[in-house]
Write an enzyme that holds these catalytic residues in place. Structure first.
Site, PDB file in Angstrom:
ATOM      1  N   HIS A 204     -42.458 -66.253  19.832  1.00  0.00           N
ATOM      2  CA  HIS A 204     -42.668 -65.553  18.308  1.00  0.00           C
ATOM      3  C   HIS A 204     -42.144 -64.269  18.267  1.00  0.00           C
ATOM      4  CE1 HIS A 204     -46.611 -68.353  17.907  1.00  0.00           C
ATOM      5  NE2 HIS A 204     -45.378 -69.033  18.040  1.00  0.00           N
TER       6      HIS A 204
ATOM      7  N   ASP B 168     -42.766 -93.089   8.290  1.00  0.00           N
ATOM      8  CA  ASP B 168     -44.091 -92.672   7.948  1.00  0.00           C
ATOM      9  C   ASP B 168     -44.699 -92.071   8.919  1.00  0.00           C
ATOM     10  OD1 ASP B 168     -46.722 -92.494   7.219  1.00  0.00           O
ATOM     11  OD2 ASP B 168     -47.179 -94.559   6.526  1.00  0.00           O
TER      12      ASP B 168
ATOM     13  N   LYS C  49     -50.905 -81.790  19.712  1.00  0.00           N
ATOM     14  CA  LYS C  49     -50.047 -81.360  18.447  1.00  0.00           C
ATOM     15  C   LYS C  49     -48.584 -80.923  18.763  1.00  0.00           C
ATOM     16  CE  LYS C  49     -48.973 -78.137  15.223  1.00  0.00           C
ATOM     17  NZ  LYS C  49     -47.882 -77.072  15.351  1.00  0.00           N
TER      18      LYS C  49
ATOM     19  N   GLU D  89     -41.042 -75.644  11.437  1.00  0.00           N
ATOM     20  CA  GLU D  89     -41.524 -74.480  12.616  1.00  0.00           C
ATOM     21  C   GLU D  89     -40.530 -73.939  13.173  1.00  0.00           C
ATOM     22  OE1 GLU D  89     -45.186 -75.668  14.227  1.00  0.00           O
ATOM     23  OE2 GLU D  89     -44.791 -74.515  16.025  1.00  0.00           O
TER      24      GLU D  89
HETATM   25  C1  MEV Z   1     -47.364 -74.807  18.471  1.00  0.00           C
HETATM   26  O1  MEV Z   1     -46.904 -75.549  17.386  1.00  0.00           O
HETATM   27  C2  MEV Z   1     -47.736 -75.954  19.432  1.00  0.00           C
HETATM   28  C3  MEV Z   1     -48.483 -75.497  20.851  1.00  0.00           C
HETATM   29  O2  MEV Z   1     -49.584 -74.915  20.466  1.00  0.00           O
HETATM   30  C4  MEV Z   1     -48.516 -76.698  21.556  1.00  0.00           C
HETATM   31  C5  MEV Z   1     -49.624 -76.367  23.019  1.00  0.00           C
HETATM   32  O3  MEV Z   1     -50.223 -75.521  23.022  1.00  0.00           O
HETATM   33  O4  MEV Z   1     -49.275 -77.131  24.012  1.00  0.00           O
HETATM   34  C6  MEV Z   1     -47.592 -74.501  21.566  1.00  0.00           C
END
Ligand code: MEV
Length: 431
Positions: free
Chosen positions: A383, A285, A269, A85
């Protein structure tokens, strides 16, 4: 090219890939063979892959980046990250620079204690069975440690036994026996699975029940790592917002994730973007780490954030993270994969705990980077950069010029194929 031993490397991202690789090679004192592995030449071979999994037909490559600016417990560290990413490595390096202004990260971790589970069924009374297991605890531990091996030799091995009677389940009473096993510098899945399988017949004998599952738990909540850090409010001011406003907005974003599972999933995430990238770089892992992280995030009955953010009495931003982290530096893919070995060497890792503490620092920094972007300019600006990069590549930019073409288009707020082509022409005329 000489490299000072600081991870603060301004302009690192503007350099050519070969120059960055040379800086890291010098930093990590890498041999020519190791430098080739860094570039993917002579990395994991098909023959090695064939020994790692079944039905191997090849190898699959991903970008390896270096996060700069990290200062962890007063030590400068360059951190290898494997991730597909865009923006993750840039964002975390930038965040680490801001934490550095507040003195860097302070970390701690638990002893590397893993949990192995045995499931016992068909018992007359789960509490009586639990008592019998506890009465035999010392003998059971000694019996497990008699298996020996490098972990036991280096001071690890079976340390304790716990019982969790569940009198009523839909399949009847169930006794869950936990073996607490210190795996030292190994992730330890093999050691603990061997130990619970070894001891299962004794548990059958002691309880008179039927032992079915014998496997480690990925909720490794005895093996947690923690990191905390501060960013001076003044460092956070933007053109549109004061430092104090940014601190508050980040704190508010953090609380959003504390109270709402929908936000917590995305928030965590973002943490795992950083955590997994280091876990993969070191051959660990990442599914195990993911499973542990999310189970831990739900430990209080509601899925929540793995981090906490607040404004301190001086108005500065403070954050902390705590999560289970079962990682190793010996055995498994870490031992086999040449690039994983290199990642450990670049970070000068001496123990699994040290690696875990670096990983959570990255998680905390990554989380901050996402929240700051979201709470200020929004995520799309980054982005746009990705979009600009794609336009630069499509316009025919040689790889070594992409960063420059992108930066110029962003500075000019003119992200279009014809502008990219014009910049490329200008660069060509200059060389
Ligand atoms: C994108 O890979 C991760 C985010 O969505 C994390 C977040 O919203 O805190 C930007």
């Amino acid at each position: 090219m000489t490299v000072e031993h600081t991870s603060r490397l301004p302009g690192f991202y503007k350099r050519l890939l070969a120059e960055r690789a040379a800086i890291v090679a010098q930093w990590g004192d890498l041999s020519p063979a190791e430098q080739s592995a860094l570039l993917g030449i002579g990395g994991l071979s098909a023959a090695q892959a064939d020994h790692m999994i079944e039905n191997a037909v090849g190898v699959y490559a991903l970008p390896l980046g270096i996060a700069t600016n990290f200062l962890i417990n007063d030590q400068d560290i360059l951190i290898p990250m494997v991730i597909e990413e865009p923006s993750v490595v840039a964002a975390v390096s930038n965040a680490a620079r801001l934490f550095r202004a507040g003195g860097g990260f302070t970390t701690s971790s638990d002893e590397p204690i893993m949990i192995g589970q045995l499931q016992v069924l068909d018992l007359d009374d789960v509490y009586v069975a639990a008592g019998k297991v506890m009465a035999e605890k010392a003998n059971l531990l000694a019996e497990i440690n008699r298996i020996g091996g490098s972990i036991v030799k280096s001071g690890g091995g079976a340390k304790d036994i716990e019982v969790r009677p569940m009198p009523k389940t839909s399949v009847g009473g169930m006794l869950i026996v936990h073996l607490l096993y210190d795996t030292r510098d190994a992730m330890g899945a093999n050691a603990i699975n061997t130990a619970v399988e070894h001891i299962a017949p004794r548990i059958t004998e002691i309880t008179g029940g039927r032992v079915v599952l014998r496997i480690l738990s990925n909720l490794t909540d005895r093996r947690k790592a923690r990191a905390s850090g501060m960013i001076p409010a003044a460092e956070l001011a933007t053109e549109a917002m004061s430092g104090d406003e940014v601190v508050r907005a980040v704190v508010e974003a953090g609380v959003f994730a504390e109270v709402d599972p929908y936000r917590a999933a995305t928030h965590n995430k973002g943490i795992m973007n950083g955590v997994d990238a280091v876990i993969i770089a070191t051959g660990n892992d990442w599914r195990a780490v993911e499973a542990g992280a999310h189970a831990y995030a739900a430990r209080n009955g509601q899925y929540s954030s793995l981090t906490r953010w607040w404004q301190d009495a001086d108005g500065n931003l403070r954050g902390e993270i705590e999560m289970p982290l079962a990682v190793g530096i010996v055995g498994g893919a870490t031992r086999v994969h040449p690039t994983a070995q290199l990642a450990l060497k670049i970070m000068r890792i001496q123990s699994a705990r040290q690696l875990a503490e670096i990983v959570v620092s990255v998680g905390l920094a990554q989380n901050f980077a996402a929240m700051r972007a979201l709470a200020t300019e929004g995520i799309q600006r980054g982005h746009m950069e990705m979009h600009a990069r794609q336009i630069a590549v499509a316009a025919g930019s040689p790889p070594e010029w992409v960063a420059r073409v992108v930066q110029q288009m962003i500075d000019e707020k003119n992200i279009r194929p014809e502008r990219a082509r014009a910049i490329i022409n200008e660069l060509q005329n200059h060389t």
